[in-house]
Structures are given as structure tokens and as C-alpha cells.
Design a protein around this motif. Structure first.
Motif, PDB file in Angstrom:
ATOM      1  N   ILE A   6     -28.559  28.043  30.141  1.00  0.00           N
ATOM      2  CA  ILE A   6     -27.860  28.525  28.950  1.00  0.00           C
ATOM      3  C   ILE A   6     -26.369  28.568  29.231  1.00  0.00           C
ATOM      4  CG2 ILE A   6     -27.602  30.472  27.346  1.00  0.00           C
ATOM      5  CD1 ILE A   6     -30.545  31.189  28.081  1.00  0.00           C
ATOM      6  N   LEU A   7     -25.608  27.872  28.408  1.00  0.00           N
ATOM      7  CA  LEU A   7     -24.148  27.902  28.512  1.00  0.00           C
ATOM      8  C   LEU A   7     -23.612  28.929  27.530  1.00  0.00           C
ATOM      9  CD1 LEU A   7     -21.344  26.824  29.416  1.00  0.00           C
ATOM     10  CD2 LEU A   7     -21.567  25.076  27.620  1.00  0.00           C
ATOM     11  N   VAL A   8     -22.850  29.883  28.030  1.00  0.00           N
ATOM     12  CA  VAL A   8     -22.216  30.896  27.187  1.00  0.00           C
ATOM     13  C   VAL A   8     -20.706  30.713  27.285  1.00  0.00           C
ATOM     14  CG1 VAL A   8     -21.934  33.355  26.698  1.00  0.00           C
ATOM     15  CG2 VAL A   8     -24.119  32.502  27.596  1.00  0.00           C
ATOM     16  N   THR A   9     -20.064  30.335  26.182  1.00  0.00           N
ATOM     17  CA  THR A   9     -18.603  30.260  26.182  1.00  0.00           C
ATOM     18  C   THR A   9     -18.052  31.618  25.749  1.00  0.00           C
ATOM     19  OG1 THR A   9     -18.199  29.588  23.885  1.00  0.00           O
ATOM     20  CG2 THR A   9     -18.855  27.851  25.436  1.00  0.00           C
ATOM     21  N   SER A  31     -30.961  30.145  34.230  1.00  0.00           N
ATOM     22  CA  SER A  31     -29.646  29.760  34.756  1.00  0.00           C
ATOM     23  C   SER A  31     -28.613  29.970  33.657  1.00  0.00           C
ATOM     24  CB  SER A  31     -29.645  28.291  35.190  1.00  0.00           C
ATOM     25  OG  SER A  31     -30.516  28.089  36.273  1.00  0.00           O
ATOM     26  N   VAL A  32     -27.645  30.811  33.933  1.00  0.00           N
ATOM     27  CA  VAL A  32     -26.592  31.079  32.958  1.00  0.00           C
ATOM     28  C   VAL A  32     -25.270  30.545  33.493  1.00  0.00           C
ATOM     29  CG1 VAL A  32     -25.404  32.821  31.577  1.00  0.00           C
ATOM     30  CG2 VAL A  32     -27.801  33.171  32.211  1.00  0.00           C
ATOM     31  N   VAL A  33     -24.623  29.703  32.700  1.00  0.00           N
ATOM     32  CA  VAL A  33     -23.306  29.181  33.035  1.00  0.00           C
ATOM     33  C   VAL A  33     -22.330  29.767  32.029  1.00  0.00           C
ATOM     34  CG1 VAL A  33     -21.879  27.121  33.317  1.00  0.00           C
ATOM     35  CG2 VAL A  33     -24.327  27.032  33.863  1.00  0.00           C
ATOM     36  N   GLY A  34     -21.278  30.396  32.519  1.00  0.00           N
ATOM     37  CA  GLY A  34     -20.294  31.017  31.634  1.00  0.00           C
ATOM     38  C   GLY A  34     -18.928  30.392  31.808  1.00  0.00           C
ATOM     39  N   ILE A  35     -18.214  30.235  30.699  1.00  0.00           N
ATOM     40  CA  ILE A  35     -16.818  29.788  30.755  1.00  0.00           C
ATOM     41  C   ILE A  35     -15.971  30.759  29.945  1.00  0.00           C
ATOM     42  CG2 ILE A  35     -17.238  28.152  28.851  1.00  0.00           C
ATOM     43  CD1 ILE A  35     -14.897  26.473  29.957  1.00  0.00           C
ATOM     44  N   ASP A  36     -14.800  31.086  30.473  1.00  0.00           N
ATOM     45  CA  ASP A  36     -13.865  31.973  29.783  1.00  0.00           C
ATOM     46  C   ASP A  36     -12.471  31.723  30.354  1.00  0.00           C
ATOM     47  OD1 ASP A  36     -14.435  34.989  28.193  1.00  0.00           O
ATOM     48  OD2 ASP A  36     -12.415  34.478  28.877  1.00  0.00           O
ATOM     49  N   ASN A  37     -11.459  31.730  29.492  1.00  0.00           N
ATOM     50  CA  ASN A  37     -10.104  31.488  30.015  1.00  0.00           C
ATOM     51  C   ASN A  37      -9.414  32.772  30.479  1.00  0.00           C
ATOM     52  OD1 ASN A  37      -9.367  32.706  27.613  1.00  0.00           O
ATOM     53  ND2 ASN A  37      -8.327  30.917  26.754  1.00  0.00           N
ATOM     54  N   MET A  38     -10.072  33.928  30.263  1.00  0.00           N
ATOM     55  CA  MET A  38      -9.548  35.220  30.747  1.00  0.00           C
ATOM     56  C   MET A  38      -8.094  35.431  30.310  1.00  0.00           C
ATOM     57  SD  MET A  38     -12.058  36.601  32.703  1.00  0.00           S
ATOM     58  CE  MET A  38     -11.428  37.578  34.069  1.00  0.00           C
ATOM     59  N   ASN A  39      -7.778  35.074  29.077  1.00  0.00           N
ATOM     60  CA  ASN A  39      -6.372  35.180  28.638  1.00  0.00           C
ATOM     61  C   ASN A  39      -5.945  36.631  28.464  1.00  0.00           C
ATOM     62  OD1 ASN A  39      -7.105  36.122  26.070  1.00  0.00           O
ATOM     63  ND2 ASN A  39      -7.064  34.106  25.139  1.00  0.00           N
ATOM     64  N   ASP A  40      -4.645  36.836  28.249  1.00  0.00           N
ATOM     65  CA  ASP A  40      -4.101  38.197  28.197  1.00  0.00           C
ATOM     66  C   ASP A  40      -3.870  38.682  26.769  1.00  0.00           C
ATOM     67  OD1 ASP A  40      -1.967  36.627  27.492  1.00  0.00           O
ATOM     68  OD2 ASP A  40      -0.600  37.367  29.038  1.00  0.00           O
ATOM     69  N   TYR A  41      -4.669  38.185  25.819  1.00  0.00           N
ATOM     70  CA  TYR A  41      -4.591  38.702  24.439  1.00  0.00           C
ATOM     71  C   TYR A  41      -4.779  40.216  24.430  1.00  0.00           C
ATOM     72  CZ  TYR A  41      -6.283  39.842  19.738  1.00  0.00           C
ATOM     73  OH  TYR A  41      -6.493  40.442  18.515  1.00  0.00           O
ATOM     74  N   TYR A  42      -5.659  40.707  25.302  1.00  0.00           N
ATOM     75  CA  TYR A  42      -5.739  42.148  25.539  1.00  0.00           C
ATOM     76  C   TYR A  42      -5.924  42.372  27.033  1.00  0.00           C
ATOM     77  CZ  TYR A  42     -10.878  41.464  25.324  1.00  0.00           C
ATOM     78  OH  TYR A  42     -12.172  41.039  25.517  1.00  0.00           O
ATOM     79  N   PHE A  68     -19.818  31.023  37.028  1.00  0.00           N
ATOM     80  CA  PHE A  68     -18.667  31.282  36.157  1.00  0.00           C
ATOM     81  C   PHE A  68     -17.590  30.231  36.363  1.00  0.00           C
ATOM     82  CE2 PHE A  68     -14.475  33.397  35.451  1.00  0.00           C
ATOM     83  CZ  PHE A  68     -14.554  33.406  34.080  1.00  0.00           C
ATOM     84  N   VAL A  69     -17.103  29.696  35.262  1.00  0.00           N
ATOM     85  CA  VAL A  69     -16.023  28.714  35.276  1.00  0.00           C
ATOM     86  C   VAL A  69     -14.847  29.301  34.504  1.00  0.00           C
ATOM     87  CG1 VAL A  69     -15.287  26.391  34.616  1.00  0.00           C
ATOM     88  CG2 VAL A  69     -17.670  26.804  35.301  1.00  0.00           C
ATOM     89  N   ILE A  79     -14.936  20.656  29.651  1.00  0.00           N
ATOM     90  CA  ILE A  79     -16.194  20.857  28.918  1.00  0.00           C
ATOM     91  C   ILE A  79     -17.157  19.701  29.190  1.00  0.00           C
ATOM     92  CG2 ILE A  79     -17.232  21.048  26.612  1.00  0.00           C
ATOM     93  CD1 ILE A  79     -15.789  23.572  27.600  1.00  0.00           C
ATOM     94  N   ASN A  80     -16.636  18.484  29.188  1.00  0.00           N
ATOM     95  CA  ASN A  80     -17.478  17.327  29.508  1.00  0.00           C
ATOM     96  C   ASN A  80     -18.100  17.465  30.895  1.00  0.00           C
ATOM     97  OD1 ASN A  80     -17.067  15.991  27.088  1.00  0.00           O
ATOM     98  ND2 ASN A  80     -15.325  14.806  27.837  1.00  0.00           N
ATOM     99  N   LYS A  81     -17.293  17.926  31.833  1.00  0.00           N
ATOM    100  CA  LYS A  81     -17.751  18.067  33.220  1.00  0.00           C
ATOM    101  C   LYS A  81     -18.867  19.115  33.316  1.00  0.00           C
ATOM    102  CE  LYS A  81     -14.458  17.989  36.257  1.00  0.00           C
ATOM    103  NZ  LYS A  81     -13.329  18.431  37.132  1.00  0.00           N
ATOM    104  N   ILE A  82     -18.694  20.225  32.598  1.00  0.00           N
ATOM    105  CA  ILE A  82     -19.705  21.290  32.604  1.00  0.00           C
ATOM    106  C   ILE A  82     -21.035  20.768  32.049  1.00  0.00           C
ATOM    107  CG2 ILE A  82     -20.366  23.483  31.515  1.00  0.00           C
ATOM    108  CD1 ILE A  82     -17.408  24.328  31.800  1.00  0.00           C
ATOM    109  N   PHE A  83     -20.974  20.036  30.931  1.00  0.00           N
ATOM    110  CA  PHE A  83     -22.197  19.504  30.329  1.00  0.00           C
ATOM    111  C   PHE A  83     -22.865  18.470  31.250  1.00  0.00           C
ATOM    112  CE2 PHE A  83     -21.153  21.735  26.587  1.00  0.00           C
ATOM    113  CZ  PHE A  83     -22.215  21.651  25.694  1.00  0.00           C
ATOM    114  N   GLU A  84     -22.064  17.624  31.882  1.00  0.00           N
ATOM    115  CA  GLU A  84     -22.620  16.606  32.776  1.00  0.00           C
ATOM    116  C   GLU A  84     -23.287  17.244  33.994  1.00  0.00           C
ATOM    117  OE1 GLU A  84     -19.310  14.111  33.692  1.00  0.00           O
ATOM    118  OE2 GLU A  84     -19.142  13.357  31.637  1.00  0.00           O
ATOM    119  N   GLN A  85     -22.658  18.300  34.518  1.00  0.00           N
ATOM    120  CA  GLN A  85     -23.173  18.916  35.744  1.00  0.00           C
ATOM    121  C   GLN A  85     -24.380  19.813  35.487  1.00  0.00           C
ATOM    122  OE1 GLN A  85     -20.156  20.823  38.107  1.00  0.00           O
ATOM    123  NE2 GLN A  85     -21.606  21.695  39.571  1.00  0.00           N
ATOM    124  N   TYR A  86     -24.333  20.625  34.421  1.00  0.00           N
ATOM    125  CA  TYR A  86     -25.356  21.662  34.230  1.00  0.00           C
ATOM    126  C   TYR A  86     -26.391  21.317  33.163  1.00  0.00           C
ATOM    127  CZ  TYR A  86     -22.188  24.353  37.145  1.00  0.00           C
ATOM    128  OH  TYR A  86     -21.382  24.767  38.176  1.00  0.00           O
TER     129      TYR A  86
END
Length: 356
Positions: A6-9, A31-42, A68-69, A79-86
Motif C-alpha cells: 500500500i502506497l500512502v502519499t 507492506s506500507v510505503v509512505g512518501i511525504d515532503n515534510m514541508n514547513d507549512y506548519y 519512508f521516502v 514517483i515513477n521510481k517508487i511505482f517501479e520498485q514497490y
């Protein structure tokens, strides 16, 4: 969901992190794959705390994996790389630039994340079927009650027209629904959009009213209550939102062929709300009672001198109210956490996080 990937953006966001935790706690091999840019909006420290909570949880579940990515869904190469790998079986797209008011002054962030980023997700879902591959079984994505705009009819139904957004944020969310429909129709991708109604709870977004009010009251500042308190919101507790997502993700819309021999879009939209709008003044009263009960504020705190009734803000709407009958019909689920119960858990978390 046994043995699924499961990919969770937006995995370290408020909803995303709670979803990941709940998935890992389900005691199944996952298997959980997560992506987040961890920006400073808050405040990024809250995001770091959420990430640590997930890292602690995965230790208890040796049969599952958590990857975690750090990165943005607007980065197509990544994103392409994540889909190809996982090769995810299910994709939950929660990554988005949130906030109605911020979209008025910072529109670029919304176009980049909510439109370009979502387009990248749709494209990778599309190409997941290339060369006869099994591909993505279900794309679930976050929409918002904001799409209803200044709709006068309540409760809001997914059957209502939503062609009059009153903020760019709302316009991007409506665009997500249209884009997903087009991809479902063209490429037979099962997709479900979820219109969330004012999500709240522990470790939530500090830009949300209940969190911002608490921060100001602690400092002895005055809180502003918009539309002179004549606002009603369908507040939905985070656990109810997560439970709804998990039920929906396991039941993709069916692929069917229409009378013309072409695929009917396997596409659905649901509201997830409490189906019980609360007046903003009542909400503030319950919040202050629970902050006192939790020991965040003293019992003799003078709330009246710290309240100010002000006009409506641009982009806001006076009422949100979810018709959840379709969710009940198709999944036998309806959010049920009372506002007092939810705010009590928030107040207790706030004391532990900030005042320990």
C-alpha cells in the motif's frame, strides 16, 4: 489486505500518519510505503513526532514492512521510481497542500501539489498496467467538503452539483475528482474520492481552528470567531476518518462494460463526515471545558475576555454538513465519535506533547 503493498502519499500528514499506524496495527502481513515532503507549512516537529510514532509501531509488527521516502509527489521521476520498485496494489493519495486561506496568498503550492502531483499519481497508476501487469487495484484519494462551496442545500450530498468553488483549494480538489473520473473512464482505473469534513484530533494540523485557539488561549491572546459565531461545521474525528478510508480501500468500484461495449468508469465519491454539524460557539465552549479538565488551562481562566466575534473570512463557508447515507449503504459505516470525546483526546494529547 494480507500481503498487499500500500502506497500512502502524505504519509506523515495528520490523516496519513494515523492511517499508516492503523494499518500496521491490524496484525496482518502488509507492506506500507509512505512518501511525504515534510514541508514547513506548519510546525515540522509535529511531523517528526508522527514519523517517530510510526517507527516505534513497526517494531511490534515483524511481519509487516514500513518504508519512508522523503520527497514530493510533484517529482515525476521519484514517483515513477517508487511505482517501479514497490509496485503498489493500493494507492492512497493524501498528499496535498491544505488550507483554504493559505491558497489565497500562496496559489503556486496548490497547483504544484494538488494538480501536478495528482496528475503524476494518475499517470503512474495508468502505466502500472503496462505489458499486461496486474497494476493498481484501487486508487483512493482525498477530496474535501470545500468542493461544495456556497451550496445552500444541506446536508451536502455527492449528488449535488459542485461547480462553484469559493477558494483555489476547493477548485483543485474538484479538479482531482474530474481528473480521476477521466482516468477511470479512459484506462479503467478503479478510483474512489473521499470528501473529508473538518478533520480534528490529537497531533492534528496547527492551522486548524481548535489547535490555533488552544495555542492562543495558552498565551493569553484573543481568539477570533468568524461570521460572528454563526458557523456550523461537521467536525469529524481522526479515528472515524481512518476507519472510513480502510473500509473503502478494500472495496474498489467494480469494472463493468456499458451497453456501447466500452468500459464504464469504475469511479465513486463519498462524504466522510459526522452528519451532525456543530455551532462554532458551542464548539469553543466544549473545547475550553476540555482544556480546563485536562489541566491545559486553569479552572479560573477568563474565556469571555479572550473571545472576539469577527466577520466571515474570504474563502470560508457558513456551514458544512455531510450526507453520509451512501457510505452507510455501501460500507455499513458511519462516523460516531462525539465532539466532546474527540476534543477531550486532543486536550489530553496537547498537555502531554506541549506541557509535560
Amino acid at each position: 489486505m494480507e500481503n498487499k503493498t500500500i502506497l500512502v502519499t502524505g504519509a506523515i500528514g495528520f490523516i496519513g500518519s494515523n492511517l499508516v499506524l492503523k494499518l500496521l496495527k491490524k496484525q496482518i502481513s502488509i507492506s506500507v510505503v509512505g512518501i511525504d515532503n515534510m514541508n514547513d507549512y506548519y510546525d515540522v516537529s509535529i511531523k517528526e513526532w508522527r514519523l517517530k510514532e510510526i517507527d516505534k509501531e513497526i517494531v511490534n509488527h515483524p511481519g509487516s514492512t514500513w518504508t519512508f521516502v522523503k520527497g514530493s509527489i510533484s517529482d515525476k521521476t521519484l514517483i515513477n521510481k517508487i511505482f517501479e520498485q514497490y509496485k503498489p496494489d493500493i494507492v492512497i493519495n493524501l498528499a496535498a497542500q491544505a488550507g483554504v486561506r493559505y491558497s489565497i496568498t500562496n496559489p503556486d503550492a496548490y497547483i504544484e501539489s494538488n494538480l501536478i502531483g495528482f496528475y503524476n499519481i494518475l499517470e503512474t497508476c495508468r502505466h502500472s498496467y503496462d505489458n499486461g501487469a496486474k497494476g493498481v487495484e484501487h486508487l483512493v484519494y482525498a477530496s474535501s467538503s470545500s468542493v461544495y462551496g456556497s451550496n445552500k442545500k444541506v446536508p451536502y450530498s455527492t449528488e449535488d452539483k459542485v461547480d462553484n468553488p469559493v477558494s483555489l483549494y476547493a477548485a483543485t480538489k474538484k479538479s482531482n475528482e474530474l481528473m480521476a473520473h477521466a482516468y477511470s473512464k479512459l484506462y479503467n482505473i478503479p478510483s474512489t474520492g473521499l470528501r473529508f469534513f473538518t478533520v480534528y484530533g490529537p497531533a492534528g494540523r496547527p492551522d486548524m481552528a481548535y489547535f490555533g485557539f488552544t495555542n492562543k488561549l495558552i498565551k493569553g491572546e484573543t481568539i477570533e470567531i468568524f461570521n460572528y459565531g454563526n458557523c456550523n461545521r461537521d467536525f469529524t474525528y481522526i479515528d472515524d476518518i481512518v476507519e472510513g478510508i480502510i473500509k473503502v480501500m478494500q472495496k474498489p468500484p467494480q469494472k463493468k462494460i456499458g451497453e456501447d461495449g466500452l468500459p464504464l468508469p469504475p469511479y465513486a465519491i463519498y462524504n466522510i463526515g459526522n452528519n451532525h454539524p456543530e455551532n462554532l460557539l458551542d464548539f469553543v465552549t466544549i473545547l475550553q471545558e476540555e482544556l480546563v479538565r485536562a489541566g491545559v488551562l486553569p479552572e479560573d481562566y477568563d474565556f469571555e475576555s479572550h473571545k472576539k466575534l469577527v466577520p466571515m473570512q474570504p474563502g470560508d463557508v457558513p456551514v458544512t454538513y455531510a450526507d453520509t447515507s451512501a457510505l452507510e449503504r455501501d460500507f455499513g459505516f458511519k462516523p460516531s465519535t462525539s465532539l466532546r470525546e474527540g476534543l477531550r483526546k486532543f486536550a489530553e494529547w496537547y498537555k502531554e506533547y506541549y506541557l509535560k
